[in-house]
Design a protein around this motif. Structure first.
Motif, PDB file in Angstrom:
ATOM      1  N   PHE A  73      26.439  26.695  39.883  1.00 55.38           N
ATOM      2  CA  PHE A  73      26.746  27.888  39.084  1.00 55.38           C
ATOM      3  C   PHE A  73      27.041  29.071  40.006  1.00 55.38           C
ATOM      4  CE2 PHE A  73      24.971  31.869  37.396  1.00 55.38           C
ATOM      5  CZ  PHE A  73      25.823  32.074  36.315  1.00 55.38           C
ATOM      6  N   ASP A  74      26.233  29.246  41.037  1.00 56.50           N
ATOM      7  CA  ASP A  74      26.388  30.368  41.957  1.00 56.50           C
ATOM      8  C   ASP A  74      27.731  30.302  42.683  1.00 56.50           C
ATOM      9  OD1 ASP A  74      25.032  32.718  43.240  1.00 56.50           O
ATOM     10  OD2 ASP A  74      25.341  31.512  45.044  1.00 56.50           O
ATOM     11  N   ALA A  75      28.133  29.094  43.088  1.00 57.60           N
ATOM     12  CA  ALA A  75      29.411  28.932  43.791  1.00 57.60           C
ATOM     13  C   ALA A  75      30.581  29.285  42.875  1.00 57.60           C
ATOM     14  CB  ALA A  75      29.554  27.498  44.299  1.00 57.60           C
ATOM     15  N   ARG A  76      30.491  28.892  41.608  1.00 58.62           N
ATOM     16  CA  ARG A  76      31.554  29.212  40.670  1.00 58.62           C
ATOM     17  C   ARG A  76      31.580  30.706  40.361  1.00 58.62           C
ATOM     18  NH1 ARG A  76      30.352  26.990  36.204  1.00 58.62           N
ATOM     19  NH2 ARG A  76      28.650  25.650  36.828  1.00 58.62           N
ATOM     20  N   GLU A  77      30.412  31.316  40.326  1.00 60.18           N
ATOM     21  CA  GLU A  77      30.337  32.759  40.113  1.00 60.18           C
ATOM     22  C   GLU A  77      31.055  33.503  41.232  1.00 60.18           C
ATOM     23  OE1 GLU A  77      26.925  35.800  38.683  1.00 60.18           O
ATOM     24  OE2 GLU A  77      26.409  34.616  40.442  1.00 60.18           O
ATOM     25  N   PHE A  78      30.830  33.074  42.469  1.00 56.62           N
ATOM     26  CA  PHE A  78      31.489  33.725  43.595  1.00 56.62           C
ATOM     27  C   PHE A  78      32.996  33.501  43.556  1.00 56.62           C
ATOM     28  CE2 PHE A  78      29.022  35.687  47.109  1.00 56.62           C
ATOM     29  CZ  PHE A  78      27.842  35.834  46.410  1.00 56.62           C
ATOM     30  N   ALA A  79      33.441  32.306  43.142  1.00 56.92           N
ATOM     31  CA  ALA A  79      34.875  32.028  43.071  1.00 56.92           C
ATOM     32  C   ALA A  79      35.542  32.906  42.015  1.00 56.92           C
ATOM     33  CB  ALA A  79      35.104  30.549  42.751  1.00 56.92           C
ATOM     34  N   ILE A  80      34.898  33.045  40.855  1.00 61.36           N
ATOM     35  CA  ILE A  80      35.437  33.904  39.794  1.00 61.36           C
ATOM     36  C   ILE A  80      35.450  35.358  40.255  1.00 61.36           C
ATOM     37  CG2 ILE A  80      34.970  34.812  37.483  1.00 61.36           C
ATOM     38  CD1 ILE A  80      33.954  32.019  36.735  1.00 61.36           C
ATOM     39  N   MET A  81      34.390  35.769  40.940  1.00 63.92           N
ATOM     40  CA  MET A  81      34.305  37.141  41.439  1.00 63.92           C
ATOM     41  C   MET A  81      35.379  37.398  42.498  1.00 63.92           C
ATOM     42  SD  MET A  81      30.885  39.033  42.895  1.00 63.92           S
ATOM     43  CE  MET A  81      30.892  40.733  43.458  1.00 63.92           C
ATOM     44  N   ASP A  82      35.606  36.450  43.396  1.00 70.40           N
ATOM     45  CA  ASP A  82      36.640  36.594  44.421  1.00 70.40           C
ATOM     46  C   ASP A  82      38.003  36.836  43.780  1.00 70.40           C
ATOM     47  OD1 ASP A  82      35.079  36.385  46.669  1.00 70.40           O
ATOM     48  OD2 ASP A  82      35.364  34.236  46.905  1.00 70.40           O
ATOM     49  N   ALA A  83      38.309  36.034  42.753  1.00 71.28           N
ATOM     50  CA  ALA A  83      39.606  36.168  42.090  1.00 71.28           C
ATOM     51  C   ALA A  83      39.732  37.528  41.411  1.00 71.28           C
ATOM     52  CB  ALA A  83      39.793  35.044  41.074  1.00 71.28           C
ATOM     53  N   ALA A  84      38.660  37.978  40.759  1.00 71.76           N
ATOM     54  CA  ALA A  84      38.692  39.272  40.077  1.00 71.76           C
ATOM     55  C   ALA A  84      38.831  40.415  41.075  1.00 71.76           C
ATOM     56  CB  ALA A  84      37.428  39.451  39.239  1.00 71.76           C
ATOM     57  N   LEU A  85      38.121  40.331  42.190  1.00 72.55           N
ATOM     58  CA  LEU A  85      38.186  41.385  43.199  1.00 72.55           C
ATOM     59  C   LEU A  85      39.562  41.447  43.845  1.00 72.55           C
ATOM     60  CD1 LEU A  85      34.695  40.889  44.835  1.00 72.55           C
ATOM     61  CD2 LEU A  85      35.468  42.953  43.634  1.00 72.55           C
ATOM     62  N   GLU A  86      40.154  40.293  44.083  1.00 71.85           N
ATOM     63  CA  GLU A  86      41.479  40.257  44.708  1.00 71.85           C
ATOM     64  C   GLU A  86      42.517  40.930  43.817  1.00 71.85           C
ATOM     65  OE1 GLU A  86      44.619  36.990  46.579  1.00 71.85           O
ATOM     66  OE2 GLU A  86      42.572  36.383  46.051  1.00 71.85           O
ATOM     67  N   ALA A  87      42.330  40.793  42.515  1.00 75.44           N
ATOM     68  CA  ALA A  87      43.296  41.372  41.564  1.00 75.44           C
ATOM     69  C   ALA A  87      42.967  42.812  41.194  1.00 75.44           C
ATOM     70  CB  ALA A  87      43.337  40.519  40.298  1.00 75.44           C
ATOM     71  N   SER A  88      41.834  43.332  41.668  1.00 70.77           N
ATOM     72  CA  SER A  88      41.400  44.666  41.253  1.00 70.77           C
ATOM     73  C   SER A  88      41.982  45.765  42.137  1.00 70.77           C
ATOM     74  CB  SER A  88      39.872  44.756  41.285  1.00 70.77           C
ATOM     75  OG  SER A  88      39.395  44.700  42.621  1.00 70.77           O
ATOM     76  N   GLU A  89      41.954  46.985  41.612  1.00 68.99           N
ATOM     77  CA  GLU A  89      42.390  48.153  42.379  1.00 68.99           C
ATOM     78  C   GLU A  89      41.315  48.541  43.392  1.00 68.99           C
ATOM     79  OE1 GLU A  89      43.187  51.287  39.666  1.00 68.99           O
ATOM     80  OE2 GLU A  89      44.949  50.314  38.790  1.00 68.99           O
ATOM     81  N   ALA A  90      41.735  49.190  44.463  1.00 71.38           N
ATOM     82  CA  ALA A  90      40.801  49.614  45.508  1.00 71.38           C
ATOM     83  C   ALA A  90      40.166  50.945  45.120  1.00 71.38           C
ATOM     84  CB  ALA A  90      41.511  49.727  46.844  1.00 71.38           C
ATOM     85  N   SER A  91      39.466  50.942  44.007  1.00 66.99           N
ATOM     86  CA  SER A  91      38.803  52.150  43.496  1.00 66.99           C
ATOM     87  C   SER A  91      37.455  51.729  42.943  1.00 66.99           C
ATOM     88  CB  SER A  91      39.640  52.781  42.382  1.00 66.99           C
ATOM     89  OG  SER A  91      39.737  51.898  41.269  1.00 66.99           O
ATOM     90  N   LEU A  92      36.598  52.725  42.680  1.00 65.36           N
ATOM     91  CA  LEU A  92      35.295  52.415  42.098  1.00 65.36           C
ATOM     92  C   LEU A  92      35.470  51.734  40.740  1.00 65.36           C
ATOM     93  CD1 LEU A  92      32.242  52.471  41.918  1.00 65.36           C
ATOM     94  CD2 LEU A  92      32.397  54.864  41.142  1.00 65.36           C
TER      95      LEU A  92
END
Length: 202
Positions: A73-92
């Motif tokens: 579960f933890d590994a999948r959480e990090f993978a989903i988070m990585d994808a979301a962060l990569e697509a996010s703006e560089a702002s708070l």
């Protein structure tokens, strides 16, 4: 001919990695359909259509199996988070939104199974230590992502722990349909923004 009770034919030849993946997926199905208490190594062998020694060669104890499920579960959480962060703006707003949405999305993807596994993890010092270690890695990652927006101040661990508590409670409420996913993400987003704002003020 395999029994309809099994999830895989008994004589299917898999590599060790494929077999472990099959066992983990079967274990998740047992938890989802029958509850965490039903998850034993013997039951896993029965559902997976393999001999008990095969299961024991991958997970020596039930605790070891639960740890493997949580790490999965933890590994999948990090993978989903990585994808979301990569697509996010560089702002708070971008980073807080990515953290909030990915945390809730991961729990929703796992459904109602993860609360039972988390509860079981808390049942022994060994299992609880694994969750603490995974939580600590997650919190330090969040601290690093959010630090640039705290005006040079350190985000305290108390604030990060409060954020994690909110993340767990909101995502589990969404998984059990007590609240909808959008509301869970918005509330967690606001919690993260408020935490960073308090840190910036010192």
């Amino acid at each position: 001919m395999s029994s309809p009770e099994t999830d895989q034919p008994r004589r299917q030849r898999l590599t060790r990695e494929q077999r472990q993946r099959q066992l983990i997926e079967t274990a998740w199905r047992i938890v989802g359909e029958e509850g965490t208490e039903a998850l034993t190594l013997g039951r896993l062998a029965e559902r997976a259509g393999v001999a008990k020694p095969v299961v024991y060669s991958h997970f020596a104890t039930r605790s070891g199996l639960l740890i493997a499920l949580y790490r999965d579960f933890d590994a999948r959480e990090f993978a989903i988070m990585d994808a979301a962060l990569e697509a996010s703006e560089a702002s708070l707003a971008g980073k807080a939104g990515a953290i909030a949405s990915s945390y809730v999305d991961c729990v929703l993807a796992q459904g109602r199974e993860i609360p039972g596994v988390v509860a079981a993890l808390a049942g022994s010092p060994e299992l609880a230590a694994v969750k603490r270690d995974c939580d600590a890695i997650f919190l330090e990652r969040c601290r690093g992502l959010l630090a640039p927006f705290a005006e040079g101040r350190t985000i305290p661990i108390a604030g990060l722990r409060a954020m994690l508590g909110a993340a767990e409670a909101l995502s589990h409420a969404a998984a059990t349909q007590e609240i909808d996913a959008g509301a869970a993400k918005r509330e967690l987003y606001e919690t993260i923004i408020a935490m960073v704002a308090r840190s910036a003020k010192g």
